[in-house]
Design a protein around this motif. Structure first.
Motif, mmCIF file in Angstrom:
data_model
loop_
_atom_site.group_PDB
_atom_site.id
_atom_site.type_symbol
_atom_site.label_atom_id
_atom_site.label_comp_id
_atom_site.label_asym_id
_atom_site.label_seq_id
_atom_site.Cartn_x
_atom_site.Cartn_y
_atom_site.Cartn_z
ATOM 1 N N CYS A 34 52.874 -25.044 83.478
ATOM 2 C CA CYS A 34 52.685 -24.664 82.081
ATOM 3 C C CYS A 34 52.104 -25.855 81.331
ATOM 4 C CB CYS A 34 54.016 -24.301 81.425
ATOM 5 S SG CYS A 34 54.887 -22.897 82.149
ATOM 6 N N GLN A 35 51.297 -25.562 80.326
ATOM 7 C CA GLN A 35 50.737 -26.619 79.486
ATOM 8 C C GLN A 35 50.576 -26.098 78.068
ATOM 9 O OE1 GLN A 35 47.404 -28.807 81.113
ATOM 10 N NE2 GLN A 35 46.564 -29.111 79.073
ATOM 11 N N TRP A 36 50.872 -26.947 77.095
ATOM 12 C CA TRP A 36 50.739 -26.580 75.683
ATOM 13 C C TRP A 36 49.296 -26.775 75.234
ATOM 14 C CZ3 TRP A 36 53.907 -24.021 72.604
ATOM 15 C CH2 TRP A 36 53.621 -23.969 71.234
ATOM 16 N N VAL A 37 48.761 -25.796 74.497
ATOM 17 C CA VAL A 37 47.421 -25.913 73.915
ATOM 18 C C VAL A 37 47.492 -25.592 72.426
ATOM 19 C CG1 VAL A 37 46.162 -25.375 76.043
ATOM 20 C CG2 VAL A 37 46.815 -23.518 74.495
ATOM 21 N N THR A 38 46.606 -26.196 71.663
ATOM 22 C CA THR A 38 46.474 -25.906 70.245
ATOM 23 C C THR A 38 45.539 -24.714 70.100
ATOM 24 O OG1 THR A 38 46.810 -28.211 69.674
ATOM 25 C CG2 THR A 38 45.772 -26.842 68.008
ATOM 26 N N THR A 39 45.944 -23.730 69.317
ATOM 27 C CA THR A 39 45.154 -22.509 69.172
ATOM 28 C C THR A 39 44.719 -22.312 67.723
ATOM 29 O OG1 THR A 39 47.119 -21.156 68.756
ATOM 30 C CG2 THR A 39 46.400 -21.360 71.047
ATOM 31 N N THR A 40 43.719 -21.464 67.566
ATOM 32 C CA THR A 40 43.327 -20.965 66.255
ATOM 33 C C THR A 40 43.419 -19.449 66.327
ATOM 34 O OG1 THR A 40 41.012 -21.010 66.934
ATOM 35 C CG2 THR A 40 41.791 -22.883 65.657
ATOM 36 N N SER A 41 43.888 -18.833 65.240
ATOM 37 C CA SER A 41 44.026 -17.378 65.197
ATOM 38 C C SER A 41 43.249 -16.825 64.015
ATOM 39 C CB SER A 41 45.496 -16.974 65.059
ATOM 40 O OG SER A 41 46.222 -17.365 66.195
ATOM 41 N N TYR A 42 42.610 -15.693 64.255
ATOM 42 C CA TYR A 42 41.828 -15.021 63.232
ATOM 43 C C TYR A 42 42.435 -13.647 62.975
ATOM 44 C CZ TYR A 42 38.669 -18.784 64.315
ATOM 45 O OH TYR A 42 38.148 -20.030 64.507
ATOM 46 N N ALA A 43 42.458 -13.246 61.728
ATOM 47 C CA ALA A 43 43.110 -12.001 61.313
ATOM 48 C C ALA A 43 42.509 -10.792 62.023
ATOM 49 C CB ALA A 43 42.986 -11.828 59.804
ATOM 50 N N LYS A 44 43.311 -9.734 62.083
ATOM 51 C CA LYS A 44 42.868 -8.470 62.661
ATOM 52 C C LYS A 44 41.573 -8.044 61.976
ATOM 53 C CE LYS A 44 44.269 -3.654 63.059
ATOM 54 N NZ LYS A 44 45.319 -2.670 62.766
ATOM 55 N N ASP A 45 40.612 -7.604 62.767
ATOM 56 C CA ASP A 45 39.317 -7.118 62.286
ATOM 57 C C ASP A 45 38.447 -8.195 61.647
ATOM 58 O OD1 ASP A 45 39.996 -4.524 63.136
ATOM 59 O OD2 ASP A 45 40.966 -4.089 61.222
ATOM 60 N N ALA A 46 38.791 -9.474 61.817
ATOM 61 C CA ALA A 46 37.941 -10.538 61.280
ATOM 62 C C ALA A 46 36.613 -10.531 62.021
ATOM 63 C CB ALA A 46 38.618 -11.897 61.433
ATOM 64 N N SER A 47 35.528 -10.694 61.286
ATOM 65 C CA SER A 47 34.213 -10.736 61.920
ATOM 66 C C SER A 47 33.512 -12.064 61.655
ATOM 67 C CB SER A 47 33.345 -9.577 61.434
ATOM 68 O OG SER A 47 33.180 -9.663 60.033
ATOM 69 N N GLU A 48 34.101 -12.891 60.777
ATOM 70 C CA GLU A 48 33.546 -14.204 60.478
ATOM 71 C C GLU A 48 34.623 -15.254 60.690
ATOM 72 O OE1 GLU A 48 31.793 -14.249 56.631
ATOM 73 O OE2 GLU A 48 30.497 -12.529 57.048
ATOM 74 N N CYS A 49 34.207 -16.481 60.935
ATOM 75 C CA CYS A 49 35.147 -17.532 61.289
ATOM 76 C C CYS A 49 36.148 -17.825 60.175
ATOM 77 C CB CYS A 49 34.406 -18.794 61.683
ATOM 78 S SG CYS A 49 33.410 -18.565 63.182
ATOM 79 N N GLY A 50 35.706 -18.034 58.962
ATOM 80 C CA GLY A 50 36.620 -18.290 57.858
ATOM 81 C C GLY A 50 37.603 -19.404 58.177
ATOM 82 N N GLU A 51 38.750 -19.376 57.540
ATOM 83 C CA GLU A 51 39.810 -20.358 57.768
ATOM 84 C C GLU A 51 40.807 -19.792 58.770
ATOM 85 O OE1 GLU A 51 40.427 -23.547 56.770
ATOM 86 O OE2 GLU A 51 38.351 -23.460 56.084
ATOM 87 N N PRO A 52 40.819 -20.300 59.993
ATOM 88 C CA PRO A 52 41.768 -19.779 60.974
ATOM 89 C C PRO A 52 43.172 -20.325 60.735
ATOM 90 C CG PRO A 52 40.532 -21.574 61.932
ATOM 91 C CD PRO A 52 39.954 -21.342 60.556
ATOM 92 N N LYS A 53 44.138 -19.617 61.272
ATOM 93 C CA LYS A 53 45.522 -20.083 61.273
ATOM 94 C C LYS A 53 45.683 -20.979 62.493
ATOM 95 C CE LYS A 53 48.684 -17.078 62.331
ATOM 96 N NZ LYS A 53 49.620 -15.942 62.300
ATOM 97 N N GLN A 54 46.189 -22.180 62.288
ATOM 98 C CA GLN A 54 46.398 -23.119 63.388
ATOM 99 C C GLN A 54 47.739 -22.825 64.052
ATOM 100 O OE1 GLN A 54 43.962 -25.353 64.269
ATOM 101 N NE2 GLN A 54 42.752 -24.450 62.632
ATOM 102 N N GLY A 55 47.794 -22.951 65.344
ATOM 103 C CA GLY A 55 49.028 -22.701 66.070
ATOM 104 C C GLY A 55 48.998 -23.353 67.431
ATOM 105 N N GLY A 56 49.787 -22.812 68.324
ATOM 106 C CA GLY A 56 49.842 -23.333 69.673
ATOM 107 C C GLY A 56 50.442 -22.308 70.605
ATOM 108 N N ALA A 57 50.232 -22.522 71.896
ATOM 109 C CA ALA A 57 50.764 -21.617 72.904
ATOM 110 C C ALA A 57 51.045 -22.398 74.181
ATOM 111 C CB ALA A 57 49.774 -20.489 73.191
ATOM 112 N N CYS A 58 52.080 -21.989 74.875
ATOM 113 C CA CYS A 58 52.381 -22.532 76.178
ATOM 114 C C CYS A 58 51.732 -21.594 77.190
ATOM 115 C CB CYS A 58 53.897 -22.608 76.386
ATOM 116 S SG CYS A 58 54.353 -23.458 77.914
#
Length: 136
Positions: A34-58
Motif C-alpha cells: 500500500c502507498q499513500w498518494v495525494t489526490t484531487t477530486s472534481y465534483a459530479k458532472d464537472a467538465s472543467e478543471c476549476g478548483e479541485p478538492k485536495q485529498g489523499g488515498a491509500c
C-alpha cells in the motif's frame, strides 16, 4: 457509475489512514504493498478543471518485477501516469504518479494517443474523462 473496489488488496489498503498506509498488504506471500498518494477530486458532472478538492488515498500496488521505463502521460507532455476513479459520491478522483515495478490496483489510467500539440491545449484523452487533462 462509481468504481467498485472488488480486489481485496484495494479494499485492505483503502481502509488504512495516511499514517498507517505505507507497507506490505500481507494477504499472501507477494511483494504487493500500500502507498499513500495525494489526490484531487472534481465534483459530479464537472467538465472543467476549476478548483479541485485536495485529498489523499491509500492505494494498492501489485508487484510485477524490478526495473522501470518512466511512462509519459498527457500526450507525452509529462512523466508519469494519470490515474482516475469515480467515487461513491460520483466525484472524479485523480492523481499522477510513477510506480516502478508495480501496477496500481483499482484505478483506471488516462491515455492519449495524440502527441501534445505545440503551443496548444492538450487533446482530450482517448481513455478517461476530459478531466484527465487537469492533471497535465
Amino acid at each position: 457509475m462509481p468504481d467498485e473496489l472488488t480486489d481485496p488488496r484495494a479494499e485492505l489498503c483503502a481502509k488504512r489512514s495516511a499514517e498507517d498506509c505505507g507497507g506490505p498488504i500481507d494477504i499472501d506471500e507477494s511483494n504487493d504493498e500500500c502507498q499513500w498518494v495525494t489526490t484531487t477530486s472534481y465534483a459530479k458532472d464537472a467538465s472543467e478543471c476549476g478548483e479541485p478538492k485536495q485529498g489523499g488515498a491509500c492505494i494498492a500496488l501489485s508487484y510485477f518485477g524490478d526495473g522501470c521505463e518512466i511512462p509519459t502521460a498527457c500526450a507525452g507532455a509529462v512523466e508519469g501516469t494519470v490515474y482516475f476513479r469515480t467515487t461513491a459520491t460520483c466525484e472524479t478522483e485523480m492523481f499522477r504518479g510513477v510506480f516502478c515495478g508495480y501496477k496500481v490496483v483499482g484505478w483506471n489510467s488516462c491515455a492519449w494517443t495524440e502527441p501534445a500539440p505545440d503551443m496548444c491545449a492538450l487533446p482530450y484523452p482517448d481513455v478517461g474523462p476530459a478531466l484527465c487533462n487537469c492533471n497535465c
